[in-house]
Motif scaffolding. Structure first.
Motif, mmCIF file in Angstrom:
data_model
loop_
_atom_site.group_PDB
_atom_site.id
_atom_site.type_symbol
_atom_site.label_atom_id
_atom_site.label_comp_id
_atom_site.label_asym_id
_atom_site.label_seq_id
_atom_site.Cartn_x
_atom_site.Cartn_y
_atom_site.Cartn_z
ATOM 1 N N PHE A 1 0.844 -1.194 0.000
ATOM 2 C CA PHE A 1 0.000 0.000 0.000
ATOM 3 C C PHE A 1 0.881 1.247 0.000
ATOM 4 O O PHE A 1 0.744 2.146 -0.852
ATOM 5 C CB PHE A 1 -0.869 -0.030 1.252
ATOM 6 N N GLU A 2 1.803 1.287 0.948
ATOM 7 C CA GLU A 2 2.650 2.474 1.052
ATOM 8 C C GLU A 2 3.550 2.612 -0.164
ATOM 9 O O GLU A 2 3.816 3.723 -0.609
ATOM 10 C CB GLU A 2 3.496 2.400 2.329
ATOM 11 N N LYS A 3 3.975 1.477 -0.700
ATOM 12 C CA LYS A 3 4.851 1.550 -1.871
ATOM 13 C C LYS A 3 4.122 2.175 -3.051
ATOM 14 O O LYS A 3 4.677 2.968 -3.799
ATOM 15 C CB LYS A 3 5.340 0.153 -2.224
ATOM 16 N N VAL B 1 3.763 11.870 0.311
ATOM 17 C CA VAL B 1 4.741 12.951 0.466
ATOM 18 C C VAL B 1 6.158 12.380 0.523
ATOM 19 O O VAL B 1 7.095 12.963 -0.019
ATOM 20 C CB VAL B 1 4.415 13.763 1.725
ATOM 21 N N ALA B 2 6.288 11.227 1.156
ATOM 22 C CA ALA B 2 7.606 10.587 1.194
ATOM 23 C C ALA B 2 8.095 10.292 -0.218
ATOM 24 O O ALA B 2 9.283 10.448 -0.510
ATOM 25 C CB ALA B 2 7.527 9.304 2.014
ATOM 26 N N GLY B 3 7.172 9.896 -1.087
ATOM 27 C CA GLY B 3 7.559 9.645 -2.473
ATOM 28 C C GLY B 3 8.027 10.908 -3.164
ATOM 29 O O GLY B 3 8.993 10.889 -3.923
ATOM 30 N N ILE B 4 7.358 12.024 -2.885
ATOM 31 C CA ILE B 4 7.777 13.303 -3.474
ATOM 32 C C ILE B 4 9.185 13.630 -3.005
ATOM 33 O O ILE B 4 10.061 14.000 -3.799
ATOM 34 C CB ILE B 4 6.782 14.406 -3.078
ATOM 35 N N VAL B 5 9.412 13.470 -1.689
ATOM 36 C CA VAL B 5 10.733 13.788 -1.142
ATOM 37 C C VAL B 5 11.780 12.856 -1.736
ATOM 38 O O VAL B 5 12.882 13.278 -2.103
ATOM 39 C CB VAL B 5 10.703 13.693 0.396
ATOM 40 N N GLU B 6 11.423 11.596 -1.887
ATOM 41 C CA GLU B 6 12.394 10.646 -2.430
ATOM 42 C C GLU B 6 12.782 11.016 -3.858
ATOM 43 O O GLU B 6 13.958 10.935 -4.234
ATOM 44 C CB GLU B 6 11.809 9.233 -2.395
ATOM 45 N N ALA B 7 11.800 11.424 -4.644
ATOM 46 C CA ALA B 7 12.117 11.817 -6.022
ATOM 47 C C ALA B 7 13.054 13.012 -6.047
ATOM 48 O O ALA B 7 13.969 13.073 -6.864
ATOM 49 C CB ALA B 7 10.834 12.143 -6.767
ATOM 50 N N ARG C 1 16.280 6.356 0.703
ATOM 51 C CA ARG C 1 15.045 5.602 0.867
ATOM 52 C C ARG C 1 14.194 6.388 1.849
ATOM 53 O O ARG C 1 14.609 6.634 2.984
ATOM 54 C CB ARG C 1 15.399 4.222 1.417
ATOM 55 N N VAL C 2 13.047 6.829 1.415
ATOM 56 C CA VAL C 2 12.251 7.750 2.219
ATOM 57 C C VAL C 2 10.932 7.074 2.581
ATOM 58 O O VAL C 2 10.250 6.531 1.714
ATOM 59 C CB VAL C 2 11.991 9.061 1.446
ATOM 60 N N THR C 3 10.623 7.080 3.852
ATOM 61 C CA THR C 3 9.374 6.488 4.311
ATOM 62 C C THR C 3 8.684 7.467 5.246
ATOM 63 O O THR C 3 9.316 8.360 5.810
ATOM 64 C CB THR C 3 9.635 5.171 5.062
ATOM 65 N N SER D 1 3.675 7.521 11.135
ATOM 66 C CA SER D 1 2.830 8.275 12.047
ATOM 67 C C SER D 1 3.437 8.189 13.436
ATOM 68 O O SER D 1 3.703 7.087 13.935
ATOM 69 C CB SER D 1 1.419 7.703 12.071
ATOM 70 N N VAL D 2 3.679 9.338 14.023
ATOM 71 C CA VAL D 2 4.224 9.372 15.379
ATOM 72 C C VAL D 2 3.304 10.257 16.214
ATOM 73 O O VAL D 2 3.598 11.433 16.440
ATOM 74 C CB VAL D 2 5.671 9.928 15.377
ATOM 75 N N PRO D 3 2.164 9.728 16.638
ATOM 76 C CA PRO D 3 1.240 10.586 17.383
ATOM 77 C C PRO D 3 1.790 10.938 18.759
ATOM 78 O O PRO D 3 2.409 10.102 19.429
ATOM 79 C CB PRO D 3 -0.035 9.740 17.477
ATOM 80 N N SER D 4 1.595 12.167 19.132
ATOM 81 C CA SER D 4 1.959 12.600 20.474
ATOM 82 C C SER D 4 0.748 13.338 21.041
ATOM 83 O O SER D 4 -0.233 13.576 20.337
ATOM 84 C CB SER D 4 3.184 13.514 20.429
ATOM 85 N N VAL D 5 0.832 13.676 22.313
ATOM 86 C CA VAL D 5 -0.337 14.281 22.950
ATOM 87 C C VAL D 5 -0.647 15.649 22.346
ATOM 88 O O VAL D 5 -1.783 15.914 21.954
ATOM 89 C CB VAL D 5 -0.124 14.361 24.476
ATOM 90 N N PRO D 6 0.331 16.543 22.202
ATOM 91 C CA PRO D 6 -0.048 17.831 21.599
ATOM 92 C C PRO D 6 -0.352 17.724 20.111
ATOM 93 O O PRO D 6 -1.139 18.524 19.589
ATOM 94 C CB PRO D 6 1.172 18.715 21.853
ATOM 95 N N HIS D 7 0.256 16.755 19.427
ATOM 96 C CA HIS D 7 0.050 16.636 17.980
ATOM 97 C C HIS D 7 -0.356 15.205 17.651
ATOM 98 O O HIS D 7 0.483 14.373 17.304
ATOM 99 C CB HIS D 7 1.328 16.991 17.216
ATOM 100 N N PRO D 8 -1.632 14.891 17.735
ATOM 101 C CA PRO D 8 -2.046 13.499 17.496
ATOM 102 C C PRO D 8 -1.874 13.056 16.044
ATOM 103 O O PRO D 8 -1.932 11.867 15.767
ATOM 104 C CB PRO D 8 -3.525 13.507 17.894
ATOM 105 N N ARG D 9 -1.678 13.984 15.122
ATOM 106 C CA ARG D 9 -1.556 13.602 13.720
ATOM 107 C C ARG D 9 -0.135 13.762 13.203
ATOM 108 O O ARG D 9 0.075 13.859 11.993
ATOM 109 C CB ARG D 9 -2.479 14.456 12.869
ATOM 110 N N ARG D 10 0.822 13.807 14.100
ATOM 111 C CA ARG D 10 2.192 14.085 13.678
ATOM 112 C C ARG D 10 2.711 12.961 12.770
ATOM 113 O O ARG D 10 2.544 11.775 13.043
ATOM 114 C CB ARG D 10 3.090 14.228 14.907
ATOM 115 N N THR D 11 3.339 13.358 11.671
ATOM 116 C CA THR D 11 3.942 12.422 10.728
ATOM 117 C C THR D 11 5.415 12.771 10.590
ATOM 118 O O THR D 11 5.766 13.952 10.533
ATOM 119 C CB THR D 11 3.269 12.531 9.354
ATOM 120 N N VAL D 12 6.234 11.742 10.580
ATOM 121 C CA VAL D 12 7.670 11.955 10.405
ATOM 122 C C VAL D 12 8.076 11.304 9.086
ATOM 123 O O VAL D 12 7.733 10.149 8.829
ATOM 124 C CB VAL D 12 8.469 11.362 11.575
ATOM 125 N N ILE D 13 8.766 12.070 8.269
ATOM 126 C CA ILE D 13 9.303 11.541 7.013
ATOM 127 C C ILE D 13 10.754 11.181 7.263
ATOM 128 O O ILE D 13 11.575 12.049 7.553
ATOM 129 C CB ILE D 13 9.171 12.577 5.891
#
Lengths: 187, 260
Positions: free
Chosen positions: B105-107, B209-215, B225-227, B230-242
């Motif tokens: 899916f992610e690929k 977005v990881a694909g955009i960054v990888e390109a 290799r960019v992946t 999701s790293v949810p935290s209390v202040p930012h429940p939707r935090r994403t790390v590339i």
């Protein structure tokens, strides 16, 4: 004068190539040509393309047959099949020089990076890693820079077509026409 | 993605010199198939002066609007978030029906992003050069990015601002591995409408977005290799790390260039 343009993709695969000719042969830019070539009329046959000049100040007699004569060592006529292979070969060989230069120089336009007999190689590296390589005989820096820049622009527009895959050969007749129009304007 | 057969797992293992997707992105045929040799003694085929397409029926005309359209981005052409959410949900549904696992899916999302990124990488510098924001008389000659940190901050600021209207929230280097860099986004715009179910909690739709960054990294000469995670935290429940994992050759080159 003739030019050879090739676009090389990120996998070192050819995307597009064109043999271009220009009518601007005896313009003022001829002053910057190396002294071995300053014959009054632009010669269409040079020493590496067969028909070695025999007399002093020679080289201005074009080889009429267009094929390498049997007694001389050479690659044949510049515009014949043999000569065109030489142009492909020179462009291919210059890829090594491009790789040497590209991490020391942050510009996109790399002028006169390589030389092979009368051919000078200039290149334009796009930010996406595509190499636009032009073989030319005359030194016409500003015209060549503008031509390469317009080629880049045309390439980017081609790439923006969602049906064009990265690193696939460019077969669009419009691209071809644009490049040739640009060559007529700047070279 | 129309070519479903090319997404077999074996492709994932074949890492080429430029991109792990290159076998997907490049056509399978050799580039000079339409050429004809001029003379029988030639070893290499000489291309025709102009590439020829099959002739069209006489009542049709081939258009070239993509070449005539001006490059600058017009004001007010931003895509509405609602329209994007609708499109993205269709992308997700379409993809979900055709994959067997989260990795695949992610690929697939990654490949979609790669196609976007490889175009942006060429387009943005050209646009900046031809139509500079400041009215300098002559713009400086266009440059390429040679070093690692400038390209990372280019992704973090310039590219991100172009895509989402603001720079990313953080750019960090991993403390464990020196070849890993992380771009953090507290609330990624593209996935704002996505609610990932619990049983698929490993999935991060930021893979696009990881694909955009990888390109961008690949094209600029920093294969990585960019992946997305999701790293949810209390202040930012939707935090994403590339997560950007660079190839060893990039670090070796950085070290070699270090003295300059």
């Amino acid at each position: 004068m003739s030019y050879y343009l090739v676009l090389v993709g990120t996998l070192d695969n050819p995307l597009y190539e064109a043999f271009l000719t220009s009518t601007k042969s005896a313009s003022s830019t001829i002053m910057s040509v190396p002294p071995t070539l300053n014959s009054p009329s632009p010669s269409t046959s040079f020493s590496i393309f067969g028909a070695l000049p025999t007399g002093g100040g020679g080289g201005g007699t074009p080889s009429a047959t267009g094929t390498p004569s049997g007694s001389n060592v050479g690659y044949g006529h510049k515009n014949g099949p043999g000569g065109r292979h030489v142009m492909q070969l020179v462009a291919h060989a210059s890829l090594d020089v491009v790789e040497d230069v590209q991490w020391g120089n942050g510009g996109m336009y790399l002028k006169s990076i390589d030389k092979f007999h009368e051919w000078t190689v200039s290149a334009w590296l796009t930010p996406g890693g595509v190499k636009i390589i032009l073989l030319h005989e005359l030194k016409n820096d500003e015209g060549i820079r503008l031509f390469l820049q317009e080629t880049w622009e045309t390439y980017v527009k081609t790439l923006l077509n969602p049906f064009h895959e990265l690193n696939s050969p460019i077969r669009s007749p419009t691209f071809d026409a644009r490049v040739k129009a640009s060559a007529k304007k700047h070279l | 993605m129309t070519n479903r057969d090319s997404l077999t797992p074996s492709v994932r293992d074949s890492i080429s010199s430029t991109s792990r997707f290159s076998s997907l992105l490049s056509p399978t045929s050799t580039p000079s198939t339409t050429t004809t040799p001029r003379s029988s003694s030639s070893t290499f085929p000489i291309p025709q002066p102009s590439p020829s397409l099959p002739p069209l029926p006489p009542n049709l005309k081939r258009t070239s609007i993509i070449y005539d359209r001006p490059l600058p981005k017009a004001r007010g052409t931003e895509v509405a978030l609602g329209a994007w959410a609708f499109l993205f949900s269709e992308i997700i549904q379409y993809t979900q029906k055709r994959v067997s696992g989260i990795g695949e899916f992610e690929k697939r999302l990654n490949i979609l992003g790669y196609r976007v990124g490889s175009r942006l990488l060429e387009l943005l510098p050209l646009r900046d050069y031809l139509y500079p924001i400041s009215s300098l008389r002559s713009p400086p000659p266009p440059t390429r990015t040679l070093r690692l940190l400038p390209i990372l901050s280019y992704v973090h600021s310039t590219l991100y601002r172009y895509l989402f209207g603001r720079p990313a929230d953080s750019l960090e280097r991993s403390t464990d591995n020196e070849d890993e860099y992380m771009i953090g986004d507290d609330d990624m715009v593209v996935t704002r409408g996505v609610e990932v179910p619990k049983e698929m909690s490993e999935l991060s739709c930021g893979a696009l977005v990881a694909g955009i960054v990888e390109a961008v990294m690949d094209g600029a000469g920093f294969p990585a290799r960019v992946t997305a995670h999701s790293v949810p935290s209390v202040p930012h429940p939707r935090r994403t790390v590339i997560l950007i994992k660079l190839d060893p050759e990039v670090l070796a080159r950085e070290a070699a260039l270090g003295g300059k």
